[in-house]
Scaffold this motif. Structure first.
Motif: not given
Length: 466
Positions: A382-396, A444-458
């Motif tokens: 849940s945390l990882l995906l809320s970080e990866m989704f752009p703000g425009r579509i994040r909630a939906k 391993k094949r699909n998940v991208l690391e988001t540690k330490g990045k701002s939502l905009q950087e992601i």
């Protein structure tokens, strides 16, 4: 001229640094400013955990009084709540959405506590389930959007810890239910208190600056950032926000765009992660724990405490490791540990293990599974995906992914006992272990690391351009 040019250069450097972030001398914003608001939001996760466990110890008493023998209505309500959570957040914002989450929990708990027949209990559980479906989505999204980047993983783990505490609280409060007539009603009344506190404290919590900016309320977004981060960080935060989102942008995200459009791959990753989370067998472990411990001569109450402690310890470890090791490492380590744990449980059901060792393998495997799950597979998706989704579509997008969670949850719960009877624990646990192995490969094949990045950087660096 050289002096003027040098002076102009330093002015420009200072200006750029103020826009792109905080200077090294200032450092990171204080975590203390947003900490209380994270705790308030985590009440939604606490309630989710409480209502997951409240039926466990009280089911026998409720069944005797009302002939109620399941939790399916809560799961149905959870599916409805999670499905519409994105739409609700986009329309009214997080503060009002949290209050709308608390309201059906208060109403549903009251209806369950005063139920005189089966239908009263079912309707109460449907209301509660709607709040349960809203809660995890709201808590994860809100924590993601109001946390400083350097502690976002740690704060994200708070929701899992809150869920564990809610589950343990429901078990502890429910202990007298078997001996004290009508105690199960008290258990439901108690849950109305944190729900009321959530609704009250959200009135004094800041709205998400991301939501405010998206709605064209830039001045309010600045005020929210000042409350969450402090004055010196507002310009940098607003500049970061401006890179990826346009204030006043109309909200036109449709379901077809999420499923078949530009962001379909990220939505697919999210839905698959939540599906694999449930197909790992975690609910079967919780369901079957009392039986396994009983075969070892341990009471159901002690069994629930042991499982709750393992769940809490794993969640606490996730809090310490989330921002150090990263999300992807925790996911891979978690699912790998779950493979080993399921292997132990499968081995305990084989003919190669003596009856004296069978119990130890089964109990040990179960506790290891819960511990491994709560370190990564539980809190990270849940945390990882809320970080990866752009703000425009994040909630939906999150609501779509969590809807898949509830669907798979329902079918696993529906089919578990039948499969256990027909194919036995050895084959069933092997199937669960296989799904965990699939999860490791998928991450391993699909998940991208988001540690330490701002939502905009992601959003800018990890997502492909349109």
């Amino acid at each position: 001229m050289k002096l003027k040019a040098l002076l102009l250069f330093y002015v420009m450097v200072f200006y750029v640094r103020s826009l792109n972030g905080v200077s090294k001398e200032i450092g990171n914003p204080s975590w203390k400013r947003s900490f209380l608001y994270i705790l308030v939001a985590s009440l939604a996760s606490f309630l989710y955990g409480y209502h997951l466990g409240v039926i466990n110890e009280t089911l026998e008493s409720i069944s005797n009084d009302l002939h109620f023998n399941g939790n399916t209505m809560a799961e149905g309500g959870g599916f409805l709540g999670s499905t519409f959570s994105g739409l609700i957040v986009d329309r009214v914002g997080f503060r009002r959405a949290f209050q709308l989450c608390a309201l059906p929990m208060i109403i549903g708990s009251s209806m369950s506590a005063t139920a005189k027949n089966l239908w009263g209990m079912l309707l109460g559980r449907l209301f509660v389930g709607t709040g349960m479906g809203l809660g995890p989505t709201l808590a994860t999204l809100y924590v993601t959007e109001v946390s400083p980047a350097y502690v976002r993983g740690t704060y994200g783990s708070f929701t899992q810890i809150a869920t564990s505490l809610g589950l343990m609280s429901s078990l502890l409060i429910g202990f007298p239910a078997k001996e004290t007539e009508g105690w199960w009603r008290i258990c439901f009344w108690v849950s109305a208190v944190p729900a009321a506190l959530l609704a009250l404290f959200m009135e004094f919590s800041p709205e998400s600056p991301h939501w405010l900016f998206k709605k064209g309320r830039a001045a309010d977004a600045e005020a929210a950032f000042e409350k969450l981060l402090g004055g010196p960080y507002v310009k940098g935060a607003m500049a970061e926000l401006s890179k990826s989102e346009r204030g006043g942008e109309a909200e036109t995200v449709k379901l077809s765009e999420l499923l078949f459009g530009h962001h379909r791959k990220v939505v697919f990753i999210g839905s698959t992660l939540f599906a694999l989370q449930q197909l790992s067998g975690i609910n079967s472990v919780f369901f079957f724990s009392s039986t396994v411990f009983k075969s070892a001569g341990v009471s159901s109450q002690s069994a629930n405490i042991c499982v709750g402690i393992a769940n809490f310890l794993g969640s606490f470890a996730a809090l310490l490791l989330m921002d150090k090791l990263g999300r992807k490492v925790l996911l891979i380590g978690s699912f790998s540990g779950m493979i080993v744990a399921m292997g132990l449980q499968a081995a305990s059901a084989s003919s190669l293990v003596s009856s004296s060792n069978e119990v130890y393998l089964s109990v040990g495997g179960m506790l290891l599974f819960v511990l491994a799950f709560s370190v990564g597979a539980g809190p990270v998706p849940s945390l990882l995906l809320s970080e990866m989704f752009p703000g425009r579509i994040r909630a939906k997008a999150m609501s779509v992914c969590l809807a898949s969670h509830w669907v798979v949850n329902f079918f696993v719960g529906l089919l578990f006992l039948r499969l256990l009877e027909q194919i036995g624990p050895l084959v069933l646990n092997t199937i669960f272990a296989t799904f965990c192995l699939v999860a490791v490969i998928f991450v391993k094949r699909n998940v991208l690391e988001t540690k330490g990045k701002s939502l905009q950087e992601i959003e800018i660096t990890l997502l492909p351009p349109e």
